[in-house]
Design a protein around this motif. Structure first.
Motif, PDB file in Angstrom:
ATOM      1  N   SER A 110       0.662  -1.326  -0.027  1.00  0.00           N
ATOM      2  CA  SER A 110       0.031   0.003  -0.130  1.00  0.00           C
ATOM      3  C   SER A 110       0.734   1.345  -0.007  1.00  0.00           C
ATOM      4  CB  SER A 110      -0.749   0.013   1.131  1.00  0.00           C
ATOM      5  OG  SER A 110      -2.019  -0.897   1.257  1.00  0.00           O
ATOM      6  N   THR A 152      -9.061  -4.622  -2.030  1.00  0.00           N
ATOM      7  CA  THR A 152      -7.837  -3.606  -2.082  1.00  0.00           C
ATOM      8  C   THR A 152      -7.913  -2.846  -3.304  1.00  0.00           C
ATOM      9  OG1 THR A 152      -6.356  -5.382  -3.090  1.00  0.00           O
ATOM     10  CG2 THR A 152      -6.388  -5.170  -0.540  1.00  0.00           C
ATOM     11  N   CYS A 180       2.509   1.702  -3.364  1.00  0.00           N
ATOM     12  CA  CYS A 180       1.539   2.292  -4.336  1.00  0.00           C
ATOM     13  C   CYS A 180       1.306   3.828  -4.317  1.00  0.00           C
ATOM     14  CB  CYS A 180       0.274   1.525  -4.456  1.00  0.00           C
ATOM     15  SG  CYS A 180       0.335  -0.197  -4.681  1.00  0.00           S
ATOM     16  N   ARG A 181       1.209   4.270  -2.982  1.00  0.00           N
ATOM     17  CA  ARG A 181       0.868   5.440  -2.666  1.00  0.00           C
ATOM     18  C   ARG A 181       2.227   6.398  -2.868  1.00  0.00           C
ATOM     19  NH1 ARG A 181       0.168   4.774   2.348  1.00  0.00           N
ATOM     20  NH2 ARG A 181       2.100   5.515   3.165  1.00  0.00           N
TER      21      ARG A 181
END
Length: 265
Positions: free
Chosen positions: A43, A76, A46-47
């Protein structure tokens, strides 16, 4: 199901692993797993590299979509990635997998270029409009490339300045920051601990010093001096290094070399 099997029969192993579609596009999750990065850091990756990437444009370089868990777990967010963008994300990796991904997506880009239509078959009017469009598009792409290059140079200059300024005065904080940066570039999670341990191992070999033995002796001496157990347990290898000026100098040099080796400068 049979139709799907016929399609995958024509795919190479790397295309199957990356889940590449007919347009040469993969997904963030497929690419992340292929690069063998830390599962717990997906996560954040990706951010940082997709959503907050100032040089990536949604619905141009990537498309977000919800990925439902096949076991009924929490859904997700995943991202469809163009071959060009996937190659850029792979550039940040130093592993063999990252190199394989870069080479593959570079091949995909070349394949797409070869599929371009023969513009000589268009009418004169359409050829004129196409030239105008291509000119505008090239200008925008060139501006984007220049902005990326400027940002890369600025980041590299900052990183080089950070490493060069590393000295034996503020070495504790500076070496810690550089090692964390290396760990983050390798996928975060436990990678920082591995990188830090690597720095200690290199120090022991180069300085012919047994850090663990020194740590045990230091704790024993503190116990004899009446220092509390909690304070003794907080003692680290960094504290042992701080006791020896020679170790500080060698350790500082090692961290600088690691920064260059791992490409964070």
């Amino acid at each position: 199901m049979n139709g799907l099997q016929r399609n995958t029969d024509f795919l190479t192993p790397i295309e199957v692993e990356l889940g590449v579609d007919e347009n040469g596009m993969t997904t963030a999750k497929k690419l992340y797993n292929f690069l063998e990065l830390s599962p717990s850091n997906y996560s954040k990756w990706c951010r940082t590299n997709i959503v907050e990437n100032s040089f990536a444009e949604e619905n141009v370089d990537y498309w977000a979509f919800v990925l439902n868990d096949e076991w009924g777990g929490q859904a997700t967010t995943d991202y469809k990635l163009t071959a060009h963008f996937a190659k850029k994300l792979s550039v940040k990796g130093n592993s063999e997998k990252a190199e394989q991904a870069r080479e593959y997506f570079a091949t995909v880009e070349e394949r797409v270029k070869q599929k371009a239509i023969d513009l000589t078959q268009l009418s004169p009017e359409l050829q004129m409009f196409n030239k105008i469009f291509q000119s505008v598009a090239e200008q925008q792409l060139e501006q984007k490339r220049q902005a990326e290059k400027i940002a890369e140079v600025e980041n590299r200059v900052d990183s080089i300045r950070e490493v060069v300024s590393l000295n034996t005065t503020s070495w504790r904080d500076d070496t810690g920051k550089i090692l964390k940066k290396i760990g983050t570039s390798l996928g975060g999670g436990q990678m920082y601990s591995q990188v830090r341990n690597e720095s200690y191992e290199l120090l022991e070999k180069r300085a012919h010093a047994d850090l663990n033995r020194r740590l045990v002796n230091r704790k024993r001496a503190m116990a004899e001096e009446g220092v509390s157990k909690s304070k003794r347990e907080r003692l680290t290898y960094v504290d042992i290094i701080a006791d020896d000026v020679r170790l500080i100098e060698v350790y500082t040099a090692i961290v600088k070399e690691m920064a260059i080796c791992y490409g964070v400068v």
